[in-house]
Design a protein around this motif. Sequence first.
Motif, PDB file in Angstrom:
ATOM      1  N   ARG A 152     -28.103 -16.550   9.886  1.00 41.24           N
ATOM      2  CA  ARG A 152     -27.909 -17.820  10.598  1.00 41.24           C
ATOM      3  C   ARG A 152     -28.874 -18.875  10.069  1.00 41.24           C
ATOM      4  NH1 ARG A 152     -28.663 -18.792  17.137  1.00 41.24           N
ATOM      5  NH2 ARG A 152     -28.075 -21.004  17.149  1.00 41.24           N
ATOM      6  N   ARG A 153     -30.134 -18.485   9.859  1.00 37.31           N
ATOM      7  CA  ARG A 153     -31.101 -19.396   9.275  1.00 37.31           C
ATOM      8  C   ARG A 153     -30.615 -19.887   7.911  1.00 37.31           C
ATOM      9  NH1 ARG A 153     -35.338 -16.775  12.039  1.00 37.31           N
ATOM     10  NH2 ARG A 153     -37.127 -18.116  12.566  1.00 37.31           N
TER      11      ARG A 153
ATOM     12  N   GLN B 270     -27.799 -22.442   8.298  1.00 36.67           N
ATOM     13  CA  GLN B 270     -28.276 -23.723   8.822  1.00 36.67           C
ATOM     14  C   GLN B 270     -29.067 -24.488   7.764  1.00 36.67           C
ATOM     15  OE1 GLN B 270     -30.486 -22.412  12.263  1.00 36.67           O
ATOM     16  NE2 GLN B 270     -28.717 -22.577  13.632  1.00 36.67           N
ATOM     17  N   TYR B 271     -29.924 -23.781   7.058  1.00 35.97           N
ATOM     18  CA  TYR B 271     -30.718 -24.449   6.027  1.00 35.97           C
ATOM     19  C   TYR B 271     -29.849 -24.881   4.854  1.00 35.97           C
ATOM     20  CZ  TYR B 271     -35.093 -23.287   8.357  1.00 35.97           C
ATOM     21  OH  TYR B 271     -36.136 -23.220   9.252  1.00 35.97           O
ATOM     22  N   LEU B 272     -28.806 -24.132   4.553  1.00 37.67           N
ATOM     23  CA  LEU B 272     -27.909 -24.512   3.465  1.00 37.67           C
ATOM     24  C   LEU B 272     -27.191 -25.818   3.790  1.00 37.67           C
ATOM     25  CD1 LEU B 272     -26.824 -23.633   0.711  1.00 37.67           C
ATOM     26  CD2 LEU B 272     -25.029 -22.368   1.892  1.00 37.67           C
ATOM     27  N   LEU B 273     -26.747 -25.955   5.024  1.00 38.57           N
ATOM     28  CA  LEU B 273     -26.073 -27.192   5.432  1.00 38.57           C
ATOM     29  C   LEU B 273     -27.042 -28.374   5.412  1.00 38.57           C
ATOM     30  CD1 LEU B 273     -23.925 -25.833   8.420  1.00 38.57           C
ATOM     31  CD2 LEU B 273     -23.114 -26.507   6.146  1.00 38.57           C
TER      32      LEU B 273
ATOM     33  N   GLU C 121     -35.125 -17.561   3.261  1.00 32.46           N
ATOM     34  CA  GLU C 121     -33.826 -18.176   3.522  1.00 32.46           C
ATOM     35  C   GLU C 121     -33.843 -19.677   3.232  1.00 32.46           C
ATOM     36  OE1 GLU C 121     -34.260 -14.903   6.735  1.00 32.46           O
ATOM     37  OE2 GLU C 121     -35.526 -16.454   5.812  1.00 32.46           O
ATOM     38  N   ALA C 122     -34.892 -20.367   3.717  1.00 36.27           N
ATOM     39  CA  ALA C 122     -34.964 -21.824   3.536  1.00 36.27           C
ATOM     40  C   ALA C 122     -35.094 -22.215   2.065  1.00 36.27           C
ATOM     41  CB  ALA C 122     -36.115 -22.406   4.354  1.00 36.27           C
ATOM     42  N   PRO C 123     -36.052 -21.653   1.299  1.00 36.12           N
ATOM     43  CA  PRO C 123     -36.126 -22.027  -0.114  1.00 36.12           C
ATOM     44  C   PRO C 123     -34.898 -21.625  -0.916  1.00 36.12           C
ATOM     45  CG  PRO C 123     -37.711 -20.288   0.395  1.00 36.12           C
ATOM     46  CD  PRO C 123     -37.198 -20.807   1.694  1.00 36.12           C
ATOM     47  N   VAL C 124     -34.299 -20.481  -0.614  1.00 35.28           N
ATOM     48  CA  VAL C 124     -33.077 -20.089  -1.315  1.00 35.28           C
ATOM     49  C   VAL C 124     -31.957 -21.074  -1.007  1.00 35.28           C
ATOM     50  CG1 VAL C 124     -31.212 -18.366  -1.359  1.00 35.28           C
ATOM     51  CG2 VAL C 124     -33.592 -17.634  -1.569  1.00 35.28           C
ATOM     52  N   ALA C 125     -31.815 -21.430   0.266  1.00 33.02           N
ATOM     53  CA  ALA C 125     -30.766 -22.381   0.655  1.00 33.02           C
ATOM     54  C   ALA C 125     -30.962 -23.717  -0.047  1.00 33.02           C
ATOM     55  CB  ALA C 125     -30.774 -22.569   2.170  1.00 33.02           C
ATOM     56  N   PHE C 126     -32.209 -24.201  -0.063  1.00 31.97           N
ATOM     57  CA  PHE C 126     -32.477 -25.476  -0.715  1.00 31.97           C
ATOM     58  C   PHE C 126     -32.206 -25.386  -2.214  1.00 31.97           C
ATOM     59  CE2 PHE C 126     -35.343 -28.400  -2.946  1.00 31.97           C
ATOM     60  CZ  PHE C 126     -34.913 -29.604  -2.402  1.00 31.97           C
ATOM     61  N   HIS C 127     -32.638 -24.319  -2.836  1.00 33.61           N
ATOM     62  CA  HIS C 127     -32.459 -24.152  -4.275  1.00 33.61           C
ATOM     63  C   HIS C 127     -30.972 -24.070  -4.634  1.00 33.61           C
ATOM     64  CE1 HIS C 127     -35.179 -22.666  -7.742  1.00 33.61           C
ATOM     65  NE2 HIS C 127     -34.114 -23.257  -8.249  1.00 33.61           N
TER      66      HIS C 127
END
Length: 275
Positions: free
Chosen positions: A86-87, A90-93, A210-216
């Motif tokens: 879920r994180r 959300q971070y990907l969006l 999760e957050a850095p992967v989503a941003f990358h």
Amino acid sequence: MSRWKSLVVIIVPSLVLVALQILLYQIVGVIEGSDDPMSATFTPLKFLAVNLSVGAAGALAILLLVWTAKVPWRSLISSPRALDARRLTQYLLGAALLVGAGIGVVALVAPDAPGWTAFGVSTTTIIMLVIILLTTPIQAAGEELMFRSVVLPAAASWVRAVRPALVLGIVVSSLAFAVLHGSTDPWLFGYYVVIGICTGLMAIISGGIEAPVAFHIANNVLATTVNTLMADGEAFPLDRSTDTGDASLLILVAVNIGMVVLVRLRERRAADEPD
């Protein structure tokens, strides 16, 4: 960790990555009949080679750290909590919105900076878009595994106190990330350092990657998609030599900082929510 073990997990995956990319570039050069397989132009096969080699190097880095430090691999992905899909979503969006806005601002205020030529769609374009969608997430995750899950804690292990250790881990992993991108341009090198610092902060703040992967993923997928569509149907070049960067990169720096703020706000809100 012993100092030699930390150096092994920091250095070996990067060396393997460089060697693997050179080898795959040579193979691609033979397949394509290229006189210069190491050129900066990203053909579909060269782009595929880069993405798969980075993904493989990231997996190797995790295996090396698990083996040398005797830690469970899950703790290198997220700790103390479990991996949170879920994180990630959300971070990907959120990252997609921020990166898309940043690219839009660059297009408005500095349209010549990215090296775009003209919009065009060809067979090469379609193949590139398919490869981008299918394999760029592997490449982005591979870099995060290498630098945020492995290099950061390995370098941090050199210092016992927690806060200095985190600072050292972020500094070493960010510089290693920038060096491996091979740019001799000060603007680009500085920008890669900023990416490393910001993604390191995202990982630390959220307790996972999760957050850095989503941003990358969002950053690389959107940027390469736009570069492909604006290459007039041809393979786009990726020139990181001197004088290829400029002040327009400050717009993308703001995007990175914005993502750190987003992660901080999201994690603070999650911490305040009742169990």
